[in-house]
Motif scaffolding. Structure first.
Motif, PDB file in Angstrom:
ATOM      1  N   PRO A  39     -29.175  -4.645  -5.992  1.00  0.00           N
ATOM      2  CA  PRO A  39     -27.918  -4.545  -5.246  1.00  0.00           C
ATOM      3  C   PRO A  39     -28.080  -3.660  -4.013  1.00  0.00           C
ATOM      4  O   PRO A  39     -28.863  -2.717  -4.018  1.00  0.00           O
ATOM      5  CB  PRO A  39     -26.955  -3.916  -6.261  1.00  0.00           C
ATOM      6  CG  PRO A  39     -27.850  -3.123  -7.167  1.00  0.00           C
ATOM      7  CD  PRO A  39     -29.140  -3.901  -7.257  1.00  0.00           C
ATOM      8  N   VAL A  40     -27.328  -3.989  -2.980  1.00  0.00           N
ATOM      9  CA  VAL A  40     -27.347  -3.201  -1.744  1.00  0.00           C
ATOM     10  C   VAL A  40     -26.063  -2.375  -1.685  1.00  0.00           C
ATOM     11  O   VAL A  40     -24.962  -2.924  -1.641  1.00  0.00           O
ATOM     12  CB  VAL A  40     -27.454  -4.103  -0.506  1.00  0.00           C
ATOM     13  CG1 VAL A  40     -27.461  -3.258   0.772  1.00  0.00           C
ATOM     14  CG2 VAL A  40     -28.704  -4.968  -0.574  1.00  0.00           C
ATOM     15  N   THR A  41     -26.210  -1.069  -1.712  1.00  0.00           N
ATOM     16  CA  THR A  41     -25.074  -0.155  -1.582  1.00  0.00           C
ATOM     17  C   THR A  41     -25.059   0.416  -0.170  1.00  0.00           C
ATOM     18  O   THR A  41     -26.072   0.944   0.290  1.00  0.00           O
ATOM     19  CB  THR A  41     -25.170   0.993  -2.606  1.00  0.00           C
ATOM     20  OG1 THR A  41     -25.187   0.447  -3.925  1.00  0.00           O
ATOM     21  CG2 THR A  41     -23.981   1.935  -2.469  1.00  0.00           C
ATOM     22  N   ALA A  52     -19.471  -3.200   3.373  1.00  0.00           N
ATOM     23  CA  ALA A  52     -20.015  -4.154   2.412  1.00  0.00           C
ATOM     24  C   ALA A  52     -21.070  -4.976   3.119  1.00  0.00           C
ATOM     25  O   ALA A  52     -20.958  -5.247   4.319  1.00  0.00           O
ATOM     26  CB  ALA A  52     -18.926  -5.046   1.839  1.00  0.00           C
ATOM     27  N   SER A  53     -22.114  -5.369   2.374  1.00  0.00           N
ATOM     28  CA  SER A  53     -23.205  -6.132   2.984  1.00  0.00           C
ATOM     29  C   SER A  53     -23.191  -7.571   2.513  1.00  0.00           C
ATOM     30  O   SER A  53     -22.732  -7.891   1.419  1.00  0.00           O
ATOM     31  CB  SER A  53     -24.556  -5.492   2.647  1.00  0.00           C
ATOM     32  OG  SER A  53     -24.906  -5.755   1.290  1.00  0.00           O
ATOM     33  N   THR A  54     -23.699  -8.449   3.364  1.00  0.00           N
ATOM     34  CA  THR A  54     -23.898  -9.852   3.033  1.00  0.00           C
ATOM     35  C   THR A  54     -25.334 -10.229   3.395  1.00  0.00           C
ATOM     36  O   THR A  54     -25.708 -10.114   4.561  1.00  0.00           O
ATOM     37  CB  THR A  54     -22.924 -10.752   3.819  1.00  0.00           C
ATOM     38  OG1 THR A  54     -21.577 -10.344   3.548  1.00  0.00           O
ATOM     39  CG2 THR A  54     -23.090 -12.199   3.417  1.00  0.00           C
ATOM     40  N   ASP A  56     -25.133  -9.259  -0.861  1.00  0.00           N
ATOM     41  CA  ASP A  56     -24.990  -7.963  -1.532  1.00  0.00           C
ATOM     42  C   ASP A  56     -26.163  -7.657  -2.458  1.00  0.00           C
ATOM     43  O   ASP A  56     -26.225  -6.582  -3.038  1.00  0.00           O
ATOM     44  CB  ASP A  56     -23.671  -7.892  -2.297  1.00  0.00           C
ATOM     45  CG  ASP A  56     -23.542  -8.998  -3.326  1.00  0.00           C
ATOM     46  OD1 ASP A  56     -24.481  -9.811  -3.463  1.00  0.00           O
ATOM     47  OD2 ASP A  56     -22.493  -9.059  -3.990  1.00  0.00           O
ATOM     48  N   HIS A  57     -27.095  -8.622  -2.609  1.00  0.00           N
ATOM     49  CA  HIS A  57     -28.339  -8.412  -3.351  1.00  0.00           C
ATOM     50  C   HIS A  57     -29.502  -8.955  -2.516  1.00  0.00           C
ATOM     51  O   HIS A  57     -29.339  -9.959  -1.804  1.00  0.00           O
ATOM     52  CB  HIS A  57     -28.335  -9.129  -4.705  1.00  0.00           C
ATOM     53  CG  HIS A  57     -27.549  -8.425  -5.765  1.00  0.00           C
ATOM     54  ND1 HIS A  57     -26.174  -8.292  -5.704  1.00  0.00           N
ATOM     55  CD2 HIS A  57     -27.946  -7.792  -6.921  1.00  0.00           C
ATOM     56  CE1 HIS A  57     -25.751  -7.630  -6.777  1.00  0.00           C
ATOM     57  NE2 HIS A  57     -26.803  -7.313  -7.516  1.00  0.00           N
ATOM     58  N   VAL A 117     -29.709  -7.517   6.650  1.00  0.00           N
ATOM     59  CA  VAL A 117     -28.414  -7.903   6.088  1.00  0.00           C
ATOM     60  C   VAL A 117     -27.333  -7.676   7.138  1.00  0.00           C
ATOM     61  O   VAL A 117     -27.507  -6.905   8.085  1.00  0.00           O
ATOM     62  CB  VAL A 117     -28.075  -7.101   4.807  1.00  0.00           C
ATOM     63  CG1 VAL A 117     -29.048  -7.423   3.692  1.00  0.00           C
ATOM     64  CG2 VAL A 117     -28.044  -5.610   5.089  1.00  0.00           C
ATOM     65  N   VAL A 119     -23.767  -6.161   7.774  1.00  0.00           N
ATOM     66  CA  VAL A 119     -22.867  -5.147   7.217  1.00  0.00           C
ATOM     67  C   VAL A 119     -21.522  -5.240   7.927  1.00  0.00           C
ATOM     68  O   VAL A 119     -21.464  -5.225   9.161  1.00  0.00           O
ATOM     69  CB  VAL A 119     -23.445  -3.728   7.364  1.00  0.00           C
ATOM     70  CG1 VAL A 119     -22.461  -2.703   6.808  1.00  0.00           C
ATOM     71  CG2 VAL A 119     -24.781  -3.627   6.642  1.00  0.00           C
TER      72      VAL A 119
END
Length: 223
Positions: A39-41, A52-54, A56-57, A117, A119
């Motif tokens: 997961p990307v935090t 939030a990222s796209t 998210d993994h 990613v 964001v």
């Protein structure tokens, strides 16, 4: 069984066990590549935006001894990105190996897919909304809520993105049990708040009156 017989059978058994342990050790030391979906935090330094990222993994390809890779709990490693941006909008950001946390020292990162990613930063707004008390149907059907219901405070401040709080027309309380004996009740109750929204305060005091219906089913009919 005599001593010679024991020694004759013991030596092959020891040899087999030793060979097996050596094989396990060699296999465990063999370098392998494994892929982990992490997961990307995204953390931001400002409290006025939410990130939030796209996607998210992302997939992280790791290389190291098999015994080490096999012993890595998936939930202990993650990707943590810190943004200093505080303006709402969309940003492209690279995921660097230094952002992958929780890896054993014997493991190295081969590649990250995707390595970039998108964001999104959404502005956090605050709106005031009314509180709607919610009552649970009483088990005793003779009991009921009578008169006016007082809520203090009557409104609370909701904080979240425009998408999160814009469609909320009233924030409800946890279900309040209607129970006896009859009379005035006052209870401190939690608010039911969507996961991405915070309410201030998070509890309200509800004061209400419990009455009891008169049972007339056995009343004597006039002659």
């Amino acid at each position: 069984m005599d001593r010679r017989t024991v020694e004759r059978f013991a030596l092959p058994v020891i040899s087999v066990v030793t060979a097996f342990l050596l094989w396990v050790y060699v296999v465990g030391q063999k370098e392998m590549e494994w892929a982990f979906s992490l997961p990307v935090t995204v953390d931001v330094t400002s409290e006025d935006v939410r990130a939030a990222s796209t996607p998210d993994h992302v997939s992280v390809i790791l290389k190291g001894p098999r015994r080490v890779l096999d012993g890595i709990p998936g939930e202990t490693i993650a990707i943590r990105m810190v943004l200093i941006d505080d303006q709402p909008g969309e940003y492209l950001r690279n995921i660097l190996p230094s952002m992958v946390l929780g890896l054993p020292s014997a493991v190295q990162i081969i590649r990250i897919e995707p390595a970039e990613v998108r964001v999104r930063l959404d502005e956090i707004i605050e709106i005031r909304n009314r509180v709607l008390p919610r009552f649970k149907a009483p088990e005793d059907t003779m009991l009921y809520v009578t008169g006016s219901v007082e809520v203090l405070p009557k409104t609370v401040d909701l904080r979240g993105t425009r998408d999160d709080v814009g469609a909320i027309e009233g924030i409800v309380t946890d279900s309040i049990a209607v129970a006896g004996p009859p009379g005035t009740k006052s209870i401190l109750v939690d608010l039911v708040v969507p996961g991405n929204v915070t309410a201030k305060p998070g509890k309200v005091t509800v004061t209400y009156e419990v009455g009891m219906r008169v049972d007339t089913s056995h009343a004597r009919r006039p002659r």
